[in-house]
Write an enzyme that holds these catalytic residues in place. Sequence first.
Site, PDB file in Angstrom:
ATOM      1  N   GLN A 126      -1.324   0.187  13.778  1.00  7.68           N
ATOM      2  CA  GLN A 126      -0.294  -0.622  13.429  1.00  7.68           C
ATOM      3  C   GLN A 126       0.956  -0.538  14.190  1.00  7.68           C
ATOM      4  OE1 GLN A 126       0.098   1.492   9.536  1.00  7.68           O
ATOM      5  NE2 GLN A 126       0.105   3.412  10.529  1.00  7.68           N
TER       6      GLN A 126
ATOM      7  N   HIS B 147      10.117   9.863  -2.882  1.00  5.81           N
ATOM      8  CA  HIS B 147       9.271  10.759  -2.632  1.00  5.81           C
ATOM      9  C   HIS B 147       9.515  11.989  -3.790  1.00  5.81           C
ATOM     10  CE1 HIS B 147       9.761   9.809   1.803  1.00  5.81           C
ATOM     11  NE2 HIS B 147       8.455   9.603   1.537  1.00  5.81           N
TER      12      HIS B 147
ATOM     13  N   ASP C  91       4.979  10.547   7.356  1.00  4.82           N
ATOM     14  CA  ASP C  91       6.378  10.867   7.247  1.00  4.82           C
ATOM     15  C   ASP C  91       6.734  12.259   6.998  1.00  4.82           C
ATOM     16  OD1 ASP C  91       7.415  10.255   4.572  1.00  4.82           O
ATOM     17  OD2 ASP C  91       6.461   8.421   5.030  1.00  4.82           O
TER      18      ASP C  91
ATOM     19  N   ASP D   7      -9.388   9.532   8.481  1.00  9.19           N
ATOM     20  CA  ASP D   7      -9.334   8.507   7.472  1.00  9.19           C
ATOM     21  C   ASP D   7      -9.308   9.021   6.131  1.00  9.19           C
ATOM     22  OD1 ASP D   7      -9.807   6.189   5.809  1.00  9.19           O
ATOM     23  OD2 ASP D   7     -11.501   5.624   7.112  1.00  9.19           O
TER      24      ASP D   7
ATOM     25  N   ASP E  59      -0.075   8.490  -0.790  1.00 10.20           N
ATOM     26  CA  ASP E  59       1.215   7.785  -0.471  1.00 10.20           C
ATOM     27  C   ASP E  59       0.855   6.723   0.575  1.00 10.20           C
ATOM     28  OD1 ASP E  59       3.728   7.182   0.184  1.00 10.20           O
ATOM     29  OD2 ASP E  59       3.950   8.992   1.491  1.00 10.20           O
TER      30      ASP E  59
ATOM     31  N   THR F 289       0.533   2.733   2.480  1.00  8.96           N
ATOM     32  CA  THR F 289       1.095   1.385   2.940  1.00  8.96           C
ATOM     33  C   THR F 289       0.721   0.485   1.993  1.00  8.96           C
ATOM     34  OG1 THR F 289      -0.590   1.068   4.563  1.00  8.96           O
ATOM     35  CG2 THR F 289       1.548   2.089   5.381  1.00  8.96           C
ATOM     36  N   ASP F 290       1.106  -0.877   2.113  1.00 11.56           N
ATOM     37  CA  ASP F 290       0.877  -1.919   1.179  1.00 11.56           C
ATOM     38  C   ASP F 290      -0.730  -2.113   1.439  1.00 11.56           C
ATOM     39  OD1 ASP F 290       3.371  -2.463   0.383  1.00 11.56           O
ATOM     40  OD2 ASP F 290       3.702  -3.917   1.849  1.00 11.56           O
TER      41      ASP F 290
ATOM     42  N   PRO G 200      -4.750  -1.183   7.201  1.00 11.68           N
ATOM     43  CA  PRO G 200      -5.718   0.186   7.273  1.00 11.68           C
ATOM     44  C   PRO G 200      -5.605   0.646   5.758  1.00 11.68           C
ATOM     45  CG  PRO G 200      -3.606   0.517   8.500  1.00 11.68           C
ATOM     46  CD  PRO G 200      -3.703  -1.080   8.407  1.00 11.68           C
TER      47      PRO G 200
HETATM   48  N1  AG3 Z   1       4.644   4.305   1.221  1.00  9.51           N
HETATM   49  C1  AG3 Z   1       4.805   3.045   0.488  1.00  9.51           C
HETATM   50  C2  AG3 Z   1       5.441   1.904   0.950  1.00  9.51           C
HETATM   51  C3  AG3 Z   1       5.281   0.601   0.467  1.00  9.51           C
HETATM   52  C4  AG3 Z   1       6.608  -0.155   0.823  1.00  9.51           C
HETATM   53  N2  AG3 Z   1       6.160  -1.687   0.895  1.00  9.51           N
HETATM   54  C5  AG3 Z   1       6.986  -2.608   1.455  1.00  9.51           C
HETATM   55  N3  AG3 Z   1       8.194  -2.456   2.117  1.00  9.51           N
HETATM   56  N4  AG3 Z   1       6.638  -3.795   1.502  1.00  9.51           N
HETATM   57  C6  AG3 Z   1       5.879   4.657   1.660  1.00  9.51           C
HETATM   58  C7  AG3 Z   1       5.549   5.813   2.774  1.00  9.51           C
HETATM   59  C8  AG3 Z   1       6.798   6.791   2.553  1.00  9.51           C
HETATM   60  N5  AG3 Z   1       6.323   8.065   2.820  1.00  9.51           N
END
Ligand code: AG3
Length: 277
Positions: free
Chosen positions: A34, A65, A89, A140, A158, A160-161, A165
């Site tokens: 990414q 969090h 993170d 993975d 936790d 991403t959208d 991935p």
């Molecule tokens: N994980 C979820 C982030 C989703 C945010 N989506 C967006 N901004 N379109 C966050 C990771 C934090 N540890």
Amino acid sequence: MAEMELWFTEQQTPDLGFTCKITKTIYTAKTQYQDLAILETKQFGRMLVLDGAVQTTIADEFCYHELISHVPLFTHPNPKKVAVIGGGDGGVIREILKHDEVEKAYLIEIDKEVIEASKKYLPEISCALDDKRAEVIITDGIKFVSENKNMFDVIIVDSTDPVGPAVGLFQDSFYKAVFECLKEDGLFVAQTESPFYDQDLIKNVFHAVKSIFPITRLYLGFIPTYPSGLWSFTLGSKKYDPLEVDISRIKRIDTRYYNPELHKALFALPTFVQEII
Ligand code: AG3
């Protein structure tokens, strides 16, 4: 001459942008998975951006969090082994390690560059990754949960959208593997996007989880930098129901969003959200 202003925009929907003034581009990289950026924003402090989507900021990371960590960890009566899928993170690991009974917290992250950049530029969030009770595994998450059975008390997804991935982390086969990866009384939570913009996703995930786990619950929190601010989390549990927790037994830990009074209140849903599921 007036100073030049720099602005970052996340295109949250095809028709809506979320824009912050930035004072510095701290770091950018194209990783194997990414596009990564660490930006210094005026409003929220440092910000981690992946593929153009805001992941976390210094000012509001506690909301997300704490919500994704303490609800499952205070629902399970004795969480000893916990895994985080994604979350490079380190913010979820930091919250998990506030629980003394946790013996080991594993971070299962596909992209080691997220961890490295967070360690370097977001120490407030990543600080617990070097703790003795934390172990980082670069792999993975889908592969990891399908290769490990009956191993964890709690799993926290936790991600991403659901693009790029992370797509596989929102599929039925993944939730089945999570079920198998949990101990016989284990439970899991996944971040499941905005009830304003992602209703189909929330509905699909909820019903997929419900067809696998005896107990399925949706809860909400407020995260200012995420699309719409209103954010959902889906919990699947083999035995323990978050709504049956004796909140008088919840230990006070150092938090700014979560508290025992909120534990059950988070599951009280506005009517339009009840109608989604
Ligand atoms: N994980 C979820 C982030 C989703 C945010 N989506 C967006 N901004 N379109 C966050 C990771 C934090 N540890």
